[in-house]
Design an enzyme around this catalytic site. Sequence first.
Site, mmCIF file in Angstrom:
data_model
loop_
_atom_site.group_PDB
_atom_site.id
_atom_site.type_symbol
_atom_site.label_atom_id
_atom_site.label_comp_id
_atom_site.label_asym_id
_atom_site.label_seq_id
_atom_site.Cartn_x
_atom_site.Cartn_y
_atom_site.Cartn_z
ATOM 1 N N ASP A 1 0.844 -1.190 0.000
ATOM 2 C CA ASP A 1 0.000 0.000 0.000
ATOM 3 C C ASP A 1 0.880 1.241 0.000
ATOM 4 O OD1 ASP A 1 -2.301 1.839 0.676
ATOM 5 O OD2 ASP A 1 -3.320 -0.062 0.953
ATOM 6 N N HIS B 1 -4.450 5.817 3.484
ATOM 7 C CA HIS B 1 -4.927 4.615 2.808
ATOM 8 C C HIS B 1 -4.289 3.344 3.385
ATOM 9 C CE1 HIS B 1 -5.531 1.779 -0.548
ATOM 10 N NE2 HIS B 1 -6.589 2.511 -0.825
ATOM 11 N N SER C 1 -10.762 -0.991 -2.123
ATOM 12 C CA SER C 1 -9.560 -1.027 -1.282
ATOM 13 C C SER C 1 -9.889 -1.400 0.151
ATOM 14 C CB SER C 1 -8.905 0.354 -1.238
ATOM 15 O OG SER C 1 -8.049 0.538 -2.321
#
Length: 849
Positions: free
Chosen positions: A219, A285, A613
């Site tokens: 990521d 994220h 995601s």
Amino acid sequence: MPIELVAQNKPPQISLTVAILGVQPFRQSLWYVMAKKHMHASFCWTPWPSSICSSSPAMDYREQRLAVVVFFFLASWLLAAVVVGHNDHGVHKNYLIIVRSPYEYDRRVYKDVSSWHASLLASVCDQAKEELEADPANAPRLIYSYRNVVNGFSARLTTEELGKMAQADWFVKAVPEKTYQLMTTHTPRMLGLTGPTIFHAGVWNRSNMGEGIIIGVLDGGITPGHPSFDGTGMPPPPAKWKGRCDFNSSACNNKLIGARSFFESARWNWKGGDDPVLPIDESEHGTHTSSTAAGAFVPGANAMGSGMGTAAGMAPGAHLAFYQVCFVGKGCDRDDILAAIDDAMEDGVDLLSISIGDDNAGDFAADPIALGGYSAIMRGIFVSTAAGNNGPDVATVANEAPWLLTVGAATTDRRAVADVKLGNGLEIRGESYYQPSTYVSKLRPLVRDTAADGTCSDKSVLTSEQVSGKIVLCYTGGNMTNLQKGSILHDAGAAAVIIVSQDWAGSVISPKAHALPAAQIEYKSAEKIQVYMNSSKNPTARLVFRGTVLGNRVSPIAAPFSSRGPSKQNPGILKPDITGPGVNIIAAVPKPEGLAQPPNELAYKFDIMSGTSMAAPHISGIAALIKKAHPTWSPAAIKSAMMTTTDIRDRRRMPILDSDGHHANMFALGAGFINPTRAMNPGLVYNLSAHDYIPYLCRLGYSDHEMNSIIHPAPPMLCAQQPVVEQKDLNYPSITVVLDEEPYAVNVSRAVTNVGNGKAVYTASTDEVPATLSVTVTPSRLRFSAVNEVQTFTVTISSKNVRLKKRITEGQLKWVSGKHVVRSPIVVSSKKFFQNQKNTTSTDQHTAG
Ligand SMILES: *[C@@H]1O[C@H](CO)[C@@H](O)[C@H](O)[C@H]1NC(C)=O
Ligand SMILES: *[C@@H]1O[C@H](CO)[C@@H](O)[C@H](O)[C@H]1NC(C)=O
Ligand SMILES: *[C@@H]1O[C@H](CO)[C@@H](O)[C@H](O)[C@H]1NC(C)=O
Ligand SMILES: *[C@@H]1O[C@H](CO)[C@@H](O)[C@H](O)[C@H]1NC(C)=O
Ligand SMILES: *[C@@H]1O[C@H](CO)[C@@H](O)[C@H](O)[C@H]1NC(C)=O
Ligand SMILES: *[C@@H]1O[C@H](CO)[C@@H](O)[C@H](O)[C@H]1NC(C)=O
Ligand SMILES: *[C@@H]1O[C@H](CO)[C@@H](O)[C@H](O)[C@H]1NC(C)=O
């Protein structure tokens, strides 16, 4: 020998000179000096394979990267020197170079794969050759040398050098650089948290929280020191763990056991921009996805003071190994992704969670997640990937390889209800995670942006005179984000804002954290408000905050942004495979943006995001629990366990809906919505070994070279010697057939492995097959006498009604025993259907929220 040269540009005349100028300063940088100091090496650059030469310890690329890390620690003030080295002038590009698989490196000649790759490169690249001659430890043109994921390397080349390389007999193909994206949209930046969010019962077996399992996450960055990554009470990682932590020593612990950064490929494209702050930057994220998969328990987490609860990932007992391959605003370089998977495999991860992709990634032989994923499943490493956020358009699904699990997104049962009550008494359902107790719910003047397109993008209409003390209706869109509009409205003294979602989002609302009281509503609800405003001289409204409401019965709903099938690469495999929670997911973040004044410390540490995601790491964590409970199961068995036990009905026991209000089809949902409790004990599994994909790949049209580069490091094979396996006959947990020609019938073969408690009898049921199809199963009863016994069967699917032509028809095949229902989706379509999808596929990129 077939040669495929992907690059087409003719090299400009000046290219080589410029290139040398561009790279030369780099060689004088401290980085270079350090690398040289670290290693004493002699290196063989003689063109492979003709010569024999001796080599003493050369610097392999691991060491190189270690040197890089050390460099940044010690001498960040010299960054500029390195940056200069990156300033090439557009004549060089990064390529992934695939090498013919029989050309394995000779261990007697080369110390390691890396030195072999360097010699291949030197054989066609004069500059690389000179560099090697001048200093054998220095091979800046060789970006990565791969060991596990593919027989090849990535290198920086001119098109001229590439042309030369294409003549070499070891060359298969060169794939130009490509940037991938994280599969999310930064939806709402709302604070808050509820307890173990998604599943209320039975996810966690108290004796199995994923202990001893290592989840590798690729990521964009992670937040060490976050309470979700607290190692207190965790045992050390298992002995097989060989990875490392590039943070300072205090950052990693028994929860976050590894953290590394891969940017050797990306840095060439940053062109003088800042290198990442090593070892890793914090990102929303990556922090969010990692904590969703394996976050620790965080008691007292809360949503702006309400909804006190305990936050945790799906496998709170599992270890996390973090691989940074994406950088803010820069995406994720293909070759960095490959390198991270290459290393993760050797580090000893059990699972990989990859919320990265590209719906135009191309075939499996050029896609890092497909290439790396195959090598991973060969080693028993389960790979969970995000399907992409380009729905609801069809044929947008990414990460389509059949050895990957492809995860779509759906809503959860949680809503943060904020209704709009109009002056005429009409009430409209909305949502908002920021529900300030100080808001006084009284009727106020309701205004809208009539100057332009209704999106409140024109600052000149959002003035105090227009909006002060009023409630403002604003559509999503225009040239400002909803958050920006909220902020302007707040400053202009508006009392509240009503945000209208996009039309394509249907009933799914992803609210954001606004600076003022807000309610976000469906697009179609806005029409009711418009009618009222048109008919009233002095329209009024008020917001009614009703707090967080669990147990919404119309859930899950397929997320509008979740990418849809059919698969472009393999239309005979249903993709996505499965759906997980991916809308308004609350998980860890470094620090949410948007809201001021959170009521307490922990409110700073959690935020809401939406995207596939967010769905993929849920499934990764659940796969960790299954792996813990069944350590010998193959990745395909774990995948089957999840796919054959899904929910296909919502909490009303009605078929799961799409966001447009219609029933969601299998190209949206795959096999259905994950049911972790049932997935722990599926009864039967559709198993596959890595080897089973070989004839399948041959049948898909991959050449021997391509197939061999995918299956690397398995020994090379010849398609001519493989049995013929049609897509429909791959032993997949779902069934996809094309039925548009005489005799309008097709046989599908499958095998199931008994993973229940020994003796069992299963009966085939086709009661969920529509009347237009005829599905018969032979034999229709399977008797198992032992665990791991395998039985085969044939499904004959025929159409009673030839008018299937342009449509798809869906049904379910079920194997039913007293204890288990093993369900496989059946999708029947026509070539015409697929062709239509391909021609009409739009490339519009939707962003949710
Ligand atoms: C080490 O990392 C932790 C967590 O990110 C940070 O708080 C601390 O300041 C760092 N220490 C040093 C010496 O960099
Ligand atoms: C944004 O759009 C509005 C009209 O909708 C226009 O008046 C304004 O100039 C635009 N702003 C920018 C920065 O483009
Ligand atoms: C409301 O009135 C505006 C013009 O003032 C018109 O464009 C719009 O279509 C009307 N909407 C409805 C739902 O009646
Ligand atoms: C919990 O998991 C263990 C193995 O992981 C299993 O033996 C046990 O039966 C499970 N308990 C329940 C209630 O499912
Ligand atoms: C599935 O196949 C793999 C590879 O052949 C094998 O190791 C495994 O035991 C099989 N069964 C299950 C349940 O995974
Ligand atoms: C399916 O298999 C059956 C039994 O082997 C055979 O009779 C039939 O012709 C096959 N149908 C097709 C369409 O291949
Ligand atoms: C779609 O494209 C294919 C070839 O690219 C063509 O054969 C087919 O007729 C097209 N279909 C439509 C509906 O245009």
